[in-house]
Design an enzyme around this catalytic site. Sequence first.
Site, PDB file in Angstrom:
ATOM      1  N   CYS A  45      31.111  59.288  42.666  1.00  0.00           N
ATOM      2  CA  CYS A  45      31.002  57.790  43.335  1.00  0.00           C
ATOM      3  C   CYS A  45      29.693  57.353  43.719  1.00  0.00           C
ATOM      4  CB  CYS A  45      32.091  57.719  44.257  1.00  0.00           C
ATOM      5  SG  CYS A  45      33.928  57.937  43.484  1.00  0.00           S
ATOM      6  N   ASP A 139      39.189  32.310  36.017  1.00  0.00           N
ATOM      7  CA  ASP A 139      40.504  31.962  36.036  1.00  0.00           C
ATOM      8  C   ASP A 139      41.381  32.933  37.032  1.00  0.00           C
ATOM      9  OD1 ASP A 139      40.714  33.760  34.491  1.00  0.00           O
ATOM     10  OD2 ASP A 139      41.833  32.768  32.767  1.00  0.00           O
TER      11      ASP A 139
END
Length: 219
Positions: A45, A139
């Site tokens: 990470c 959206d």
Amino acid sequence: MTLQIGAVAPDFEADTTEGHIHFHDWIGNSWALLFSHPKDFTPVCTTELGTLARMKPEFDKRGVKLIGLSVDPVAQHKAWGDDIKDVVGTAPNYPMIGDTDLKISKLYNMLPADTGGTSDGRTPADNATVRTVFVIGPDKKVKLALAYPMSTGRNFDEIVRAIDSLQLTAKHNVSTPANWKQGEDVIISGSVTNEQAKEKYPNGWKSPKPYIRIVPQPN
């Protein structure tokens, strides 16, 4: 099971390294990339967060906001940023969500809904499934979801390529073939009739099979 494509991305409020946000309001009329991590100060990470920070201009020019999540406190995220800069050369330049109560990880089905407790005392292995990329449209619907094991670093070039396809196909009635890259030929969507296609592509198309209609990428 992760959220399905086409589902509304769950809204939430959270503290981040850049202040408190209301997620849908934060997205606004932009696209968003939400990517999650099982714990701070984990090796793969660390490389991912720095690489994404270095690539941020590519996402900016596509109108895509970046936001990370890790199952640890915000204050710890900030300390991790120093390590990330040392290792990769670029510290995170986008907000990182603190998910100490695991609320968002559960909301996005990255952890089972019945997971108890907080981030305190949990190991990376406990949170191994919190390794997902969500691309969310203006959206507020999920357009793409990718889940990775802890041992496999994410390929952000591929994520940029996928976003190029998502944005192109949202604007035009086309689909992109395997390994497509920006500027290459595309496929007319099956929902477009031949008569409709002739209006848009008066020069016709290549058709190796009746159900495949290949045309140059629309501008």
